[in-house]
Design a protein around this motif. Structure first.
Motif: not given
Length: 280
Positions: A19-28, A35-36, A49-53, A67-70
């Motif tokens: 889930v965390l790896g789904a984010f990158d500089t092209a997908h912030v 994400i799924s 998982i997103v809710s827990k994060l 959602y974005t990186i926190g």
């Protein structure tokens, strides 16, 4: 990020990292559905998982159900020691180099067969390629910083890169392994590299290595400008090499105890020592 494992084969940790790896500089910024898809997990699993994060602070809710990186994950990432000293030593020299040349300046390191921009200082030219922005990855074969980092890498990295797809970004991109080998060796001999319009038309990049106190290459400092190499390199290479030397000296000084005392030998430990992460 894709994976060869099916969802059923993956542990809770692997799914969370997916889930965390789904984010990158092209997908912030991503929705749960996005994400799924990028993590190859069922939507219901992704949502849990997103809710827990989110509750922990690793992710934050944004507009449009995205959602974005926190902030908490960012705080944890700042604790990584691998490049902290390098960035601290380099940033003052980067601003000084920008003031002297009016060009964009970047600090980079190698991660496998890619480069990653650790820090950047904008210049006065037009906006440049996103690969020269902090956090973005760039190809080693088509950039000056990449060739500097390749020149310090072992043969395993070289062979893996040359066996892969050396993508052509412009008509000037070097994508033949034999030619690239020669350019990397030339970089090693002369102490800096030049990329003339190979990643972006009309953009010249000049880069030099940054060493630690033992002479190992930790990263590369690059200078980005527009025009042609013939016109820009002669005036820029001197200040660039001087900046690289200043950063290298600063890194060496950080490892030297005050008063020049020789540091005591480390005590033997039964635990395996974690290898130092070399960026190049």
């Amino acid at each position: 990020m894709s994976t060869s494992h099916t969802p059923a084969d993956r542990s809770v940790v692997e799914r969370t990292l997916g889930v965390l790896g789904a984010f990158d500089t092209a997908h912030v910024s991503l929705t749960v559905s996005q994400i799924s898809k990028r993590s190859r997990l069922p939507v219901a699993t992704t949502y849990r998982i997103v809710s827990k994060l989110v509750s922990w602070g690793a992710l934050e809710r944004a507009e449009d159900n995205k959602y974005t990186i926190g902030l908490r994950l960012w705080e944890v990432a700042l604790l990584a020691p691998r490049h902290g000293d390098l960035r601290a030593a380099a940033v003052p020299a980067m601003f000084q180099l920008r003031s002297m040349t009016h060009c964009a300046v970047l600090l980079s390191a190698r991660d496998g067969t890619e480069g990653i921009c650790l820090e950047s200082v904008s210049g006065t030219a037009r906006p440049l390629h996103r690969s020269w922005s902090r956090g973005h990855r760039f190809p080693l074969h088509a950039t000056a910083c990449g060739r500097v980092l390749l020149a310090a890498a072992d043969t395993t990295v070289h062979e893996e890169l040359y066996r892969g797809d050396l993508r052509t970004y412009t008509k000037r991109t070097v994508h033949t392994p034999t030619v690239l080998r020669d350019l990397v060796e030339h970089t090693r001999r002369q102490g800096y590299a030049v990329s003339d319009g190979e990643l972006l038309d009309g953009v010249v990049e000049i880069a030099a290595p940054i060493h630690d106190g033992d002479g190992a290459v930790l990263g590369a400092i690059g200078l980005i400008t527009v025009g042609t190499a013939t016109a820009r390199v002669p005036d820029a290479v001197g200040p660039l090499l001087a900046a690289a030397r200043r950063i290298s000296r600063s890194l060496a000084d950080r490892r030297t105890p005050r008063g020049g005392a020789v540091p005591p030998p480390r005590r033997a430990s039964s635990r395996a020592q974690r290898p130092q992460g070399a960026c190049a």
